[in-house]
Design a protein around this motif. Structure first.
Motif, PDB file in Angstrom:
ATOM      1  N   LYS B  40      19.593  62.923  62.681  1.00  0.00           N
ATOM      2  CA  LYS B  40      19.618  64.169  61.912  1.00  0.00           C
ATOM      3  C   LYS B  40      20.561  65.185  62.575  1.00  0.00           C
ATOM      4  CE  LYS B  40      14.990  63.625  60.020  1.00  0.00           C
ATOM      5  NZ  LYS B  40      15.440  62.671  59.039  1.00  0.00           N
ATOM      6  N   TYR B  41      21.364  65.811  61.739  1.00  0.00           N
ATOM      7  CA  TYR B  41      22.347  66.797  62.207  1.00  0.00           C
ATOM      8  C   TYR B  41      21.654  67.966  62.906  1.00  0.00           C
ATOM      9  CZ  TYR B  41      25.822  70.557  61.772  1.00  0.00           C
ATOM     10  OH  TYR B  41      26.680  71.605  62.018  1.00  0.00           O
ATOM     11  N   ILE B  42      22.153  68.322  64.080  1.00  0.00           N
ATOM     12  CA  ILE B  42      21.623  69.480  64.809  1.00  0.00           C
ATOM     13  C   ILE B  42      22.669  70.592  64.919  1.00  0.00           C
ATOM     14  CG2 ILE B  42      20.766  70.294  67.075  1.00  0.00           C
ATOM     15  CD1 ILE B  42      18.734  68.679  65.500  1.00  0.00           C
ATOM     16  N   LYS B  43      23.831  70.233  65.401  1.00  0.00           N
ATOM     17  CA  LYS B  43      24.832  71.269  65.657  1.00  0.00           C
ATOM     18  C   LYS B  43      26.230  70.654  65.651  1.00  0.00           C
ATOM     19  CE  LYS B  43      23.336  74.909  68.039  1.00  0.00           C
ATOM     20  NZ  LYS B  43      22.946  75.842  69.042  1.00  0.00           N
ATOM     21  N   SER B  44      27.229  71.494  65.370  1.00  0.00           N
ATOM     22  CA  SER B  44      28.606  70.994  65.438  1.00  0.00           C
ATOM     23  C   SER B  44      29.432  71.908  66.330  1.00  0.00           C
ATOM     24  CB  SER B  44      29.216  70.912  64.043  1.00  0.00           C
ATOM     25  OG  SER B  44      29.303  72.200  63.489  1.00  0.00           O
ATOM     26  N   TYR B  45      30.464  71.340  66.900  1.00  0.00           N
ATOM     27  CA  TYR B  45      31.358  72.077  67.792  1.00  0.00           C
ATOM     28  C   TYR B  45      32.800  71.836  67.347  1.00  0.00           C
ATOM     29  CZ  TYR B  45      27.160  71.859  70.681  1.00  0.00           C
ATOM     30  OH  TYR B  45      25.870  71.941  71.136  1.00  0.00           O
ATOM     31  N   VAL B  65      24.135  73.327  76.176  1.00  0.00           N
ATOM     32  CA  VAL B  65      23.278  72.836  75.101  1.00  0.00           C
ATOM     33  C   VAL B  65      21.908  72.525  75.697  1.00  0.00           C
ATOM     34  CG1 VAL B  65      24.228  70.465  75.353  1.00  0.00           C
ATOM     35  CG2 VAL B  65      23.041  71.090  73.262  1.00  0.00           C
ATOM     36  N   GLN B 143      20.047  64.259  66.324  1.00  0.00           N
ATOM     37  CA  GLN B 143      18.862  63.743  67.040  1.00  0.00           C
ATOM     38  C   GLN B 143      17.988  62.880  66.140  1.00  0.00           C
ATOM     39  OE1 GLN B 143      16.506  67.509  67.918  1.00  0.00           O
ATOM     40  NE2 GLN B 143      14.854  66.191  67.176  1.00  0.00           N
TER      41      GLN B 143
END
Lengths: 298, 144
Positions: B40-45, B65, B143
């Motif tokens: 599952k998508y948490i964050k993008s950079y 992080v 995650q």
């Protein structure tokens, strides 16, 4: 002397052009709402690095879900409260609150009121000139994927990421911090309702582990505390940080084990962390978080 | 006077680079998203770095992080086609690198890192483009 004049001219021109490239006109309008950046003692890049450490509410939502947490509509901020948010300070904080509520609603399949929350986020985001991240295209994508929870969560979370990244690119870190404070406060508010969960131990540990995040937020808010709204919020986070001082986290560091699985590098962590948090501390944290949230949403 | 205008141009070039570095990664994120698979998508950079100067090490971007024990993470990256640079993502626990998408010793590149976290706390993700080339990329943290 003429060289000195030339050098002065060069530096002046450079400063003018540099400032213009980083602060578009629209920022000036927003700054009128007492959100002036008071020349922070740290660089924009350092602030940006710290903001990214504020967890996405998805992380807490997933832990609560896997722990058998029972969601209730009474936990979320009423969408009618939007009328209370008149300053950009309040709007940015409540974008974070409503965004977190939206994620918790979606993850718990309570999508009936989701549209009202999306509308609220869009209205608040428009007010601080970042409404483009919740535009018609995004809303259509949400409708098209409404039955696919993972897609809905991705569209929502990535929309928030894009919005905060844009604010950082525009050197509007103060608003970016406030959105992060809103999301974190609401996630903590949900987590502190852990009594409804079957596996409470993991949630209590997670609440304790948020000590590092609370410290970062307190520091981020301190950067802007020359502003009276930031100062009041910072004082609340000083109280929270003081209470978190009672949480003890011990670490053991052991080298990880690495292997390649399906082409990916897979790392097995062999280090551990142990959280020691008392019932009294949880009670006090609950009180402080409730106070902070009440000030934000009312 | 010509000299002055030349110096002004150079100065604007030096001080005004912030705008050039903005607005990268929007489309890349949607293109890269399928790479996280069942995570599952948490964050993008979004990562946008200039070419490093000759003889100097690549320019590095680093972000803190907070990772949680008991959670399995996947970290993937995607490069923009318009740039030469190939993104290298490394995960650090303090100053200790615990994994990287590129192993210099054997010249091996990995599409991503899967990290089974047991110690909750602050980690760091560091990013640079191989050989210090200019690049535009996105990194996604997901995650299970």
């Amino acid at each position: 002397m003429s060289r000195l004049k030339a050098l002065t001219l060069v530096l002046l021109a450079a400063i003018i052009f540099s400032c213009n490239s980083e602060k578009p006109k629209q920022n000036d309008e927003l700054l009128a709402d007492s959100l002036i950046n008071p020349n922070p003692p740290v660089t924009e890049m350092q602030i940006k690095e710290m903001i990214t450490a504020i967890p996405n509410p998805m992380e807490m939502a997933l832990i609560l879900q896997s722990s058998g947490f029972t969601y209730s509509d009474s936990f979320i901020n009423s969408y009618h409260n939007i009328k209370n948010y008149t300053t950009n300070f309040q709007k940015a904080l409540n974008i974070g609150i409503y965004g977190t509520d939206l994620i918790f609603m979606n993850i718990n399949d309570k999508t009936s009121s989701a549209v009202s929350y999306i509308d609220n986020i869009k209205e608040l985001a428009n007010a601080i000139k970042v409404g483009q991240f919740f535009d018609h295209k995004t809303l259509n994508r949400l409708n098209e994927n409404s039955k696919n929870v993972d897609s809905v969560l991705y569209i929502t979370s990535s929309g928030f990421d894009r919005m905060t990244q844009y604010l950082q690119e525009q050197n509007r870190n103060n608003l970016s911090i406030l959105i992060g404070v809103g999301t974190w406060t609401e996630s903590m508010y949900f987590a502190l309702k852990y009594q409804t969960a079957k596996d409470q131990k993991i949630i209590i540990e997670r609440i304790g582990e948020q000590k590092v995040v609370a410290e970062k937020i307190e520091y981020l808010l301190s950067i802007f505390k020359n502003n009276k709204d930031f100062m009041a919020l910072h004082e609340d986070f000083v109280k929270l940080k003081k209470e978190y001082d009672n949480v003890k986290i011990t670490y053991t560091n052991v080298a990880p084990t690495k292997k390649v699985v399906g082409g990916n590098l897979t790392i097995q962590d062999n280090s551990t962390s142990t959280v020691n948090i008392s019932k009294e501390c949880i009670t006090n944290l609950t009180k402080i978080i409730n106070q902070i949230r009440n000030k934000i949403i009312n | 006077m010509k000299k002055i205008f030349f110096i002004i141009s150079v100065a604007i070039g030096l001080f005004g680079t912030g705008q050039v570095l903005a607005q990268c990664g929007d489309e890349l994120l949607d293109i890269c998203y399928p790479k996280i698979g069942d995570y599952k998508y948490i964050k993008s950079y979004p990562i946008r770095l200039k070419k490093s100067r000759k003889g100097e090490p690549p320019i590095v971007a680093k972000y803190a992080v907070v990772l949680n024990g008991g959670v399995k993470y996947k970290i993937v990256g995607c490069n923009a086609n318009d740039f030469e640079g190939k993104l290298v993502i490394s995960l650090y626990n303090g100053d200790v690198m615990i994994g990287s998408t590129y192993d210099y010793n054997v010249g091996k590149e990995y599409p991503g890192i899967e990290f089974e976290c047991k110690k909750s706390g602050v980690y760091y993700l560091s990013f640079y483009f191989r050989d210090g080339k200019e690049g535009c990329a996105i990194c996604i943290l997901a995650q299970k």
